[in-house]
Design a protein around this motif. Structure first.
Motif, PDB file in Angstrom:
ATOM      1  N   LEU A   4     -39.194   4.872 -18.931  1.00  0.00           N
ATOM      2  CA  LEU A   4     -38.031   4.114 -19.402  1.00  0.00           C
ATOM      3  C   LEU A   4     -37.729   2.993 -18.418  1.00  0.00           C
ATOM      4  N   GLU A   5     -37.608   1.778 -18.931  1.00  0.00           N
ATOM      5  CA  GLU A   5     -37.352   0.623 -18.061  1.00  0.00           C
ATOM      6  C   GLU A   5     -36.097  -0.103 -18.542  1.00  0.00           C
ATOM      7  N   ARG A   6     -35.243  -0.422 -17.590  1.00  0.00           N
ATOM      8  CA  ARG A   6     -33.979  -1.107 -17.884  1.00  0.00           C
ATOM      9  C   ARG A   6     -34.207  -2.524 -18.423  1.00  0.00           C
TER      10      ARG A   6
ATOM     11  N   ALA B 165     -44.216  -7.267  -3.567  1.00  0.00           N
ATOM     12  CA  ALA B 165     -45.288  -6.789  -2.689  1.00  0.00           C
ATOM     13  C   ALA B 165     -46.494  -7.710  -2.803  1.00  0.00           C
ATOM     14  N   LEU B 166     -47.181  -7.863  -1.678  1.00  0.00           N
ATOM     15  CA  LEU B 166     -48.311  -8.787  -1.653  1.00  0.00           C
ATOM     16  C   LEU B 166     -49.632  -8.079  -1.385  1.00  0.00           C
ATOM     17  N   ASN B 167     -49.562  -6.943  -0.691  1.00  0.00           N
ATOM     18  CA  ASN B 167     -50.820  -6.312  -0.271  1.00  0.00           C
ATOM     19  C   ASN B 167     -50.915  -4.855  -0.677  1.00  0.00           C
TER      20      ASN B 167
ATOM     21  N   ASP C 134     -35.929  -2.106 -22.141  1.00  0.00           N
ATOM     22  CA  ASP C 134     -34.524  -2.227 -22.545  1.00  0.00           C
ATOM     23  C   ASP C 134     -33.884  -0.843 -22.701  1.00  0.00           C
ATOM     24  N   GLN C 135     -34.134   0.014 -21.737  1.00  0.00           N
ATOM     25  CA  GLN C 135     -33.590   1.379 -21.756  1.00  0.00           C
ATOM     26  C   GLN C 135     -33.063   1.685 -20.355  1.00  0.00           C
ATOM     27  N   GLU C 136     -31.805   1.358 -20.134  1.00  0.00           N
ATOM     28  CA  GLU C 136     -31.238   1.641 -18.811  1.00  0.00           C
ATOM     29  C   GLU C 136     -30.724   3.078 -18.764  1.00  0.00           C
ATOM     30  N   VAL C 137     -31.307   3.861 -17.908  1.00  0.00           N
ATOM     31  CA  VAL C 137     -30.873   5.262 -17.799  1.00  0.00           C
ATOM     32  C   VAL C 137     -29.471   5.283 -17.199  1.00  0.00           C
ATOM     33  N   VAL C 138     -28.543   5.862 -17.950  1.00  0.00           N
ATOM     34  CA  VAL C 138     -27.152   5.868 -17.483  1.00  0.00           C
ATOM     35  C   VAL C 138     -26.629   7.278 -17.227  1.00  0.00           C
TER      36      VAL C 138
ATOM     37  N   GLY D 249     -37.682   9.789 -10.699  1.00  0.00           N
ATOM     38  CA  GLY D 249     -36.957   8.547 -10.438  1.00  0.00           C
ATOM     39  C   GLY D 249     -37.851   7.602  -9.655  1.00  0.00           C
ATOM     40  N   ALA D 250     -38.344   6.568 -10.357  1.00  0.00           N
ATOM     41  CA  ALA D 250     -39.127   5.512  -9.692  1.00  0.00           C
ATOM     42  C   ALA D 250     -38.337   4.232  -9.903  1.00  0.00           C
ATOM     43  N   ASP D 251     -37.013   4.367  -9.770  1.00  0.00           N
ATOM     44  CA  ASP D 251     -36.113   3.304 -10.199  1.00  0.00           C
ATOM     45  C   ASP D 251     -35.555   2.486  -9.042  1.00  0.00           C
ATOM     46  N   GLY D 252     -36.339   2.377  -7.985  1.00  0.00           N
ATOM     47  CA  GLY D 252     -36.028   1.408  -6.939  1.00  0.00           C
ATOM     48  C   GLY D 252     -34.859   1.789  -6.047  1.00  0.00           C
ATOM     49  N   ALA D 253     -34.506   0.842  -5.184  1.00  0.00           N
ATOM     50  CA  ALA D 253     -33.562   1.097  -4.093  1.00  0.00           C
ATOM     51  C   ALA D 253     -32.202   1.612  -4.573  1.00  0.00           C
TER      52      ALA D 253
ATOM     53  N   VAL E 259     -36.776 -15.599   4.418  1.00  0.00           N
ATOM     54  CA  VAL E 259     -36.849 -16.404   3.204  1.00  0.00           C
ATOM     55  C   VAL E 259     -38.323 -16.389   2.798  1.00  0.00           C
ATOM     56  N   VAL E 260     -38.558 -16.029   1.527  1.00  0.00           N
ATOM     57  CA  VAL E 260     -39.923 -15.820   1.026  1.00  0.00           C
ATOM     58  C   VAL E 260     -40.220 -16.893  -0.019  1.00  0.00           C
ATOM     59  N   ILE E 261     -41.278 -17.648   0.213  1.00  0.00           N
ATOM     60  CA  ILE E 261     -41.608 -18.752  -0.715  1.00  0.00           C
ATOM     61  C   ILE E 261     -43.024 -18.531  -1.241  1.00  0.00           C
TER      62      ILE E 261
ATOM     63  N   ARG F 133     -50.445 -18.866  -2.100  1.00  0.00           N
ATOM     64  CA  ARG F 133     -50.099 -18.388  -0.767  1.00  0.00           C
ATOM     65  C   ARG F 133     -48.607 -18.068  -0.708  1.00  0.00           C
ATOM     66  N   ARG F 134     -48.274 -17.130   0.158  1.00  0.00           N
ATOM     67  CA  ARG F 134     -46.859 -16.840   0.408  1.00  0.00           C
ATOM     68  C   ARG F 134     -46.518 -17.294   1.817  1.00  0.00           C
ATOM     69  N   PHE F 135     -45.359 -17.957   1.940  1.00  0.00           N
ATOM     70  CA  PHE F 135     -44.854 -18.343   3.260  1.00  0.00           C
ATOM     71  C   PHE F 135     -43.517 -17.647   3.477  1.00  0.00           C
TER      72      PHE F 135
ATOM     73  N   ILE G 181     -39.653   8.942  -6.186  1.00  0.00           N
ATOM     74  CA  ILE G 181     -40.841   8.333  -5.580  1.00  0.00           C
ATOM     75  C   ILE G 181     -40.564   6.855  -5.300  1.00  0.00           C
ATOM     76  N   GLY G 182     -41.347   6.277  -4.403  1.00  0.00           N
ATOM     77  CA  GLY G 182     -41.257   4.840  -4.121  1.00  0.00           C
ATOM     78  C   GLY G 182     -39.929   4.451  -3.501  1.00  0.00           C
ATOM     79  N   ASP G 183     -39.477   3.233  -3.822  1.00  0.00           N
ATOM     80  CA  ASP G 183     -38.255   2.707  -3.204  1.00  0.00           C
ATOM     81  C   ASP G 183     -37.022   3.539  -3.555  1.00  0.00           C
TER      82      ASP G 183
ATOM     83  N   MET H  81     -44.814  -0.458  -1.029  1.00  0.00           N
ATOM     84  CA  MET H  81     -45.417  -0.119  -2.316  1.00  0.00           C
ATOM     85  C   MET H  81     -46.553   0.888  -2.122  1.00  0.00           C
ATOM     86  N   ASN H  82     -47.301   0.729  -1.040  1.00  0.00           N
ATOM     87  CA  ASN H  82     -48.420   1.647  -0.794  1.00  0.00           C
ATOM     88  C   ASN H  82     -47.918   3.076  -0.577  1.00  0.00           C
ATOM     89  N   SER H  83     -46.736   3.201   0.020  1.00  0.00           N
ATOM     90  CA  SER H  83     -46.170   4.545   0.196  1.00  0.00           C
ATOM     91  C   SER H  83     -45.746   5.119  -1.153  1.00  0.00           C
TER      92      SER H  83
END
Ligand SMILES: Cc1cc2nc3c(=O)[nH]c(=O)nc-3n(C[C@H](O)[C@H](O)[C@H](O)COP(=O)(O)OP(=O)(O)OC[C@H]3O[C@@H](n4cnc5c(N)ncnc54)[C@H](O)[C@@H]3O)c2cc1C
Length: 552
Positions: A33-35, A45-47, A127-131, A162-166, A189-191, A222-224, A282-284, A297-299
């Protein structure tokens, strides 16, 4: 009780989709289910690391990743005075894959998504936010998800992940804190830039007296990054004039094809536990770590790899739910070590006083004179590779010694079988494996019988030049003998010659020993997985081995 789904995962980030792939490969009915209305369009994540790449390959995404990712990535760390403090060499590791491969997260998530739904066992609903969540030890989990139009749907599952982030709603439902491991909270700052003038796989960290600069390859550009000082706001650093000035030594800012610029704050946090009852994090959702070392992300992927096969074993094979407790036992400590490494790494890079910075540079300058220290950095040996300890691993006599391998990941060398090249994983498959390290035929009947109980593949691994002496078990089973073509199995030939290894589906070596010791320690693991007394397992083994015993 059987739910509508076996497992419900909240979140289509890399952790949730990785777990969905693993569960789908075991034919576990999985709902994700994804919000948001679609996969995230944002690169974060880049790597990916060698272990994650290995897992992706095992799940059938190797070819897609080969086309998508850029690798292997090398890293240069340069001091404010221009001294090279460290160099990480891009290489293929003992996992058979590059130490670091650059990805573009939106494209990477599409690869994960497509592979998951192709298993036919994974359903993804956007479009399914777990509430709301209700869980009951007996009846399973009930999840209420809200759509953007305000409608609500209810889903039932045996287990919830729960893989629903921070800001995890699952973690909040479990009433778990998100504890600060360290106050270190750096902002960058990530560009992200499309089609940069430098397509090389080289990454650079240029430490400065006042701020650090990072330049990292991505598959599409590239990321700076620039670090922020404490007195600066995000708005200050996102301002075009400021960025034009900061970019001056590196690029013409006005010529950059910018995909996105954003300020991220990196934190070090962990939930006090990763599992309660039928709910897992799991994850964040479970842990956050500073970006140094590229392990966030690797963790999450390691969490998924550790949990996935255990859930499948409980759901498909009737293994006891207690098996799932080992997820927390095996992962919590390991993640904490990784967070601490990432924090320490960040602190070293972010030293901002000139005297401290000179001391750091002198220290690393001296380290470069010591070959062992140079290879420690060059081969990223500072990334924790903990020995997993739980009832699902049986440490042997080598515990605590340098040659101990129990609880570590089995190497994945290049091997040949009948002249054809493979990676060892391709022979062992994704289930349990019994690996004979240049083993002889002694005890082969018992080994074959034990393999049957684990539903495991047997592979004999021989050194180059050794005779492939046997390829058949006593009862006619085919036992493949493979010849190792690189040096990644050398430590095992050195210390475990003639022994047998039990390798779990997540590639962790669960036990090792001569065939008698091996049968005994693997029986203990089997007893744990079947929730059966060890004596019954031993009796079963004896009965299988001795027809007269069976007749009696
Ligand atoms: C600038 C930056 C660079 C990074 N670089 C690296 C790197 O190189 N290597 C690395 O390993 N890590 C890196 N990381 C960390 C990495 O991005 C994260 O660890 C990773 O994205 C976490 O994945 P996840 O799936 O656990 O969570 P997320 O990616 O946060 O996914 C969570 C998902 O859950 C959904 N969701 C949330 N709440 C709900 C709800 N109530 N109902 C339904 N859905 C919900 C969200 O919409 C989201 O799609 C980096 C992070 C940043 C910010």
């Amino acid at each position: 009780m059987k739910g509508q789904y076996d497992v419900i995962i909240v979140g289509t980030g890399p952790s949730g989709l990785t777990l969905a792939n693993i569960l789908g490969s075991y034919h576990v009915r999985t709902l994700v289910l994804e919000r948001d209305p679609a996969l995230s369009p944002f690169p974060k994540a880049l790597n990916i690391d060698d272990e994650f790449f290995r897992l992706l390959h095992a799940m059938g995404m190797g070819m897609a990743m080969k086309h998508h990712a850029k690798y292997p990535i090398s890293y240069d760390y340069v001091s404010p005075l221009g001294l090279r403090l460290g160099f990480v060499r891009g290489r293929i590791t003992e996992h058979g894959f590059p130490n670091r491969a650059a990805i573009y997260q939106p494209d990477f998530e599409k690869i994960l998504f497509n592979a998951a739904v192709e298993t036919d066992y994974v359903t993804v609903k956007f479009d399914q936010e777990v509430v709301r969540i209700d869980d009951d030890a007996q009846t399973g989990v009930q999840v209420v998800a809200r759509q953007a139009n305000g409608n609500e749907s209810t889903f039932h599952g045996q287990f919830l992940v729960g893989a629903d982030g921070a800001h995890s709603v699952c973690r909040k439902h479990l009433n778990l804190s998100f504890d600060e491991v360290d106050k270190f909270g750096v902002r960058h700052v990530v560009i992200d830039v499309l089609d940069d003038i430098d397509p090389s796989p080289m990454a650079l960290t240029k430490m400065g007296w006042r701020r650090n600069f990072f330049s990292m390859p991505a598959p599409n550009g590239r990321r700076f990054e620039f670090s922020l000082r404490n007195d600066e706001t995000a708005e200050d650093l996102l301002d075009d004039d400021t960025l034009r000035h900061l970019f001056k030594p590196w690029r013409n800012y006005d010529e950059l094809n910018i995909i996105r610029k954003v300020v991220h704050t990196f934190r070090a946090r962990i939930a006090p536990k990763l599992h309660h009852g039928r709910i897992f994090l799991i994850g964040d959702a479970a842990h956050l770590m500073p970006v140094f070392g590229s392990q966030g992300m690797n963790s999450g992927a390691r969490d998924a790899n550790n949990l996935g096969w255990k859930l499948a074993r409980v759901i498909n094979n009737g293994a006891p739910q207690a098996l799932l407790d080992t997820y927390n036992t095996e992962r919590w400590e390991a993640v904490l070590k990784t967070i601490k490494m990432a924090t320490m790494n960040g602190k070293l890079q972010m030293v901002q006083s000139i005297p401290m910075s000179l001391m750091r540079d002198a220290f690393f300058g001296l380290l470069r004179l010591i070959p062992a220290a140079t290879s420690y950095i060059r081969e990223m040996k500072y990334i924790p590779r903990p020995f997993l300890r739980s009832s699902l691993v049986q440490p042997g006599a080598e515990q605590g010694k340098k040659k101990d391998i129990i609880g570590r990941i089995n190497p994945n060398p290049k091997v040949s079988v009948n002249g054809e090249e493979h990676l060892l994983d391709e022979l062992t498959g994704t289930g349990f494996a019994l690996i004979g390290v240049a083993s002889s035929k002694h005890g082969v009947e018992q080994i074959v019988s034990q393999a049957r109980r684990f539903d495991a593949t047997i592979v004999i691994v021989n050194e180059k030049g050794a005779n492939e002496t046997w390829t058949q078990g006593a009862a006619g089973e085919t036992i493949r003998a493979a010849t190792v073509l690189d040096s990644h199995y050398d430590p095992l030939f050195e210390s475990y010659r003639g022994q047998w290894l039990l390798v779990r589906p997540d590639r962790v070596i669960a036990c090792a020993g001569s065939w008698q010791t091996f049968i005994e320690s693997s029986a203990c693991i089997l007893a744990e997985m079947m929730n059966a007394p060890i004596d019954r397992i031993r009796d079963g083994l004896i009965q299988e081995q001795c027809p007269e015993h069976r007749a009696a």
